[in-house]
Enzyme design. Structure first.
Site, PDB file in Angstrom:
ATOM      1  N   PRO A  48       0.836  -1.207   0.000  1.00 11.71           N
ATOM      2  CA  PRO A  48       0.000   0.000   0.000  1.00 11.71           C
ATOM      3  C   PRO A  48       0.866   1.251   0.000  1.00 11.71           C
ATOM      4  O   PRO A  48       1.907   1.311   0.649  1.00 11.71           O
ATOM      5  CB  PRO A  48      -0.810  -0.125   1.296  1.00 11.71           C
ATOM      6  CG  PRO A  48      -0.042  -1.083   2.149  1.00 11.71           C
ATOM      7  CD  PRO A  48       0.635  -2.021   1.207  1.00 11.71           C
ATOM      8  N   GLU A  49       0.431   2.243  -0.773  1.00 13.05           N
ATOM      9  CA  GLU A  49       1.146   3.512  -0.864  1.00 13.05           C
ATOM     10  C   GLU A  49       0.330   4.587  -0.149  1.00 13.05           C
ATOM     11  O   GLU A  49      -0.648   4.285   0.530  1.00 13.05           O
ATOM     12  CB  GLU A  49       1.418   3.838  -2.332  1.00 13.05           C
ATOM     13  CG  GLU A  49       2.238   2.744  -3.022  1.00 13.05           C
ATOM     14  CD  GLU A  49       2.576   3.046  -4.467  1.00 13.05           C
ATOM     15  OE1 GLU A  49       2.624   4.230  -4.840  1.00 13.05           O
ATOM     16  OE2 GLU A  49       2.796   2.088  -5.239  1.00 13.05           O
TER      17      GLU A  49
END
Length: 305
Positions: A2-3
């Site tokens: 996840p960013e």
């Protein structure tokens, strides 16, 4: 992994459902979930039990809860999502998830029972860690263990001009610079590819060869694409990336470069190309984002005038 947009979606859910509640009880399953906490899981449980969740914070891809004891002293519980970590808000009597590693029983401001926060992690790369908060200085309020992480493009402390100056002074591929969390945080492989596609810059271009306005344009596009992803709940390529209610984002439908290999470029129609880069993959348009002509030894390109 996840960013920034995906982590921010989770942070907002925690702010809505967990902040202002007290941790009436904490239960950690096994030792791996607390492997970053040297004293072990029982010590972490004891530190957290009874604390008030004062706020949910984020810098780049890093997420933490500010937890306050009865005397008003605050520390941080860092929540590492890893590759598959999920923070879910459930009813206490809901069946336990298969890969459940931690539960936090919440009570409301008046002591009334609230819902339960759960940490679920299928691939077990995530976990929980305790950290003191930095007091004073530019890193004030940031957990000490991540104080070296640079501000991200969506926070007030972000200084784009300083990032451009530092990037320009290096001889490194511009995509590598975007992924350097000590330079600018929150940008991962997906949004780096998207920002470079929008800016029409190949990720192998040397930062020293690019003008300051071009570097600023790349960073502007990174912030722009992450804001757009955030509005749509983030990017989800499988069911593991969800918000606290278990819903997946859908910005993947709007991607122009990442994961689009073989499909026509949305600008010129040339098939998007995929190449290996830093144990990852880069996706770009070979016509809109031509590769640099020369390379220096060691793999970083440079374009000579």
């Amino acid at each position: 992994m996840p960013e920034l947009p995906e982590v921010e979606v989770v942070r907002r859910g925690l702010a809505e459902h967990v902040v202002g509640r007290r941790l009436a009880d904490v239960s950690l399953r096994g030792t791996r979930v607390a492997r970053r906490h040297t004293p072990g899981p029982r010590d972490l449980e004891d530190r957290l039990r009874g604390r008030l969740v004062r706020s949910a914070e984020r810098r780049g891809k890093y997420l933490w809860l500010v937890v306050e004891d009865e005397g008003g002293d605050a520390d941080a519980l860092i929540l590492h999502l890893g590759m598959s970590g999920q923070l879910l808000v459930e009813e206490p009597d809901a069946p336990p998830e298969k890969h459940l590693h931690a539960t936090f029983d919440l009570v409301g401001p008046s002591g009334e029972p609230a819902r339960q926060l759960r940490f679920v992690d299928q691939r077990t790369f995530g976990g929980l860690a305790w950290s003191e908060l930095v007091a004073g200085g530019r890193a004030s309020g940031i957990p000490e263990s991540i104080a070296h992480i640079a501000p991200d493009p969506l926070e007030p402390a972000y200084d784009q001009a300083a990032v451009v100056r530092r990037a320009k002074a290096r001889h490194v591929a511009v995509k590598r610079a975007l992924l350097d969390q000590g330079l600018v945080s929150g940008i991962g492989n997906i949004y780096a590819d998207e920002a470079l596609w929008r800016a029409q810059v190949n990720g192998l271009r040397d930062t020293a060869s690019l003008t300051k306005p071009t570097l600023a344009r790349v960073l502007d596009h990174a912030a722009e694409v992450m804001r757009e992803a955030l509005e749509q709940g983030g990017t989800s390529f499988d069911a593991l990336y969800v918000n606290v209610n278990g819903a997946s984002g859908y910005f993947d439908r709007s991607l122009n470069a990442y994961g689009q290999q073989g499909r026509p470029c949305g600008r010129c129609g040339t098939p998007i190309r995929r190449e290996a880069f830093m144990n990852r993959s880069s996706h770009y348009c070979p016509r809109c984002q031509p590769r640099p002509r020369d390379r220096r030894a060691g793999g970083d390109p440079t374009v000579r005038s």
